[in-house]
Design a protein around this motif. Sequence first.
Motif, PDB file in Angstrom:
ATOM      1  N   UNK A   1       0.803  -1.220   0.000  1.00  0.00           N
ATOM      2  CA  UNK A   1       0.000   0.000   0.000  1.00  0.00           C
ATOM      3  C   UNK A   1       0.838   1.272   0.000  1.00  0.00           C
ATOM      4  N   UNK A   2       2.061   1.194   0.488  1.00  0.00           N
ATOM      5  CA  UNK A   2       2.894   2.403   0.548  1.00  0.00           C
ATOM      6  C   UNK A   2       3.283   2.909  -0.841  1.00  0.00           C
ATOM      7  N   UNK A   3       3.129   2.071  -1.863  1.00  0.00           N
ATOM      8  CA  UNK A   3       3.436   2.475  -3.235  1.00  0.00           C
ATOM      9  C   UNK A   3       2.231   3.078  -3.949  1.00  0.00           C
ATOM     10  N   UNK A   4       1.104   3.185  -3.262  1.00  0.00           N
ATOM     11  CA  UNK A   4      -0.111   3.730  -3.864  1.00  0.00           C
ATOM     12  C   UNK A   4      -0.420   5.089  -3.255  1.00  0.00           C
ATOM     13  N   UNK A   5      -1.127   5.930  -4.015  1.00  0.00           N
ATOM     14  CA  UNK A   5      -1.380   7.281  -3.531  1.00  0.00           C
ATOM     15  C   UNK A   5      -2.866   7.630  -3.432  1.00  0.00           C
ATOM     16  N   UNK A   6      -3.758   6.700  -3.742  1.00  0.00           N
ATOM     17  CA  UNK A   6      -5.183   7.013  -3.653  1.00  0.00           C
ATOM     18  C   UNK A   6      -5.632   7.018  -2.189  1.00  0.00           C
ATOM     19  N   UNK A   7      -6.736   7.675  -1.944  1.00  0.00           N
ATOM     20  CA  UNK A   7      -7.235   7.850  -0.576  1.00  0.00           C
ATOM     21  C   UNK A   7      -7.560   6.515   0.100  1.00  0.00           C
TER      22      UNK A   7
ATOM     23  N   UNK B   1      -3.602   1.702   4.543  1.00  0.00           N
ATOM     24  CA  UNK B   1      -2.230   1.712   5.055  1.00  0.00           C
ATOM     25  C   UNK B   1      -2.214   2.074   6.538  1.00  0.00           C
ATOM     26  N   UNK B   2      -2.957   3.103   6.897  1.00  0.00           N
ATOM     27  CA  UNK B   2      -3.026   3.521   8.299  1.00  0.00           C
ATOM     28  C   UNK B   2      -3.591   2.402   9.161  1.00  0.00           C
ATOM     29  N   UNK B   3      -4.620   1.735   8.680  1.00  0.00           N
ATOM     30  CA  UNK B   3      -5.227   0.647   9.446  1.00  0.00           C
ATOM     31  C   UNK B   3      -4.250  -0.514   9.631  1.00  0.00           C
ATOM     32  N   UNK B   4      -3.473  -0.839   8.595  1.00  0.00           N
ATOM     33  CA  UNK B   4      -2.505  -1.935   8.722  1.00  0.00           C
ATOM     34  C   UNK B   4      -1.385  -1.568   9.706  1.00  0.00           C
TER      35      UNK B   4
END
Length: 144
Positions: A57-63, A69-72
Amino acid sequence: MKFFNLITAIFSFFILSAHLFGHCQVPCGIYDDSARIKQMLEDVATVKKSNLNISILSNKSDAQSSQQLIRWVQNKEQHAENIISTTCDYFLTQRLKPGQEDYVVRLSGHHKVILLAMKAKQNCNAQVALDLRNAIEALIPYYD
């Protein structure tokens, strides 16, 4: 209304106490060491899976990806903290005794688990998760 607030406060205290400490410190004499180890191994598996998803997820920029990412990250932190709590509140306070012949060796092994769980919270390194799993598994012979 005051009585209701008092009852709510007392109820909340007992619910939170059980959640925070996970096992009584009476001592009650009811121990299930293998269940605690199994739970810690599940926690470390969750840390490992969280690391993988964080990396993706760190390689993606969508909301949506940012929210996931924050939840993981929060998930990884909580499961690493569960390992620390179980090691401290259950094993170190109730199962490890200063008079044991191999006390220092056991203490070192438990301390290693705590340190690796802390490192697992601080980074997203797959090796740290593997080392943490190995350190937890190294405790199994003490509790067979």
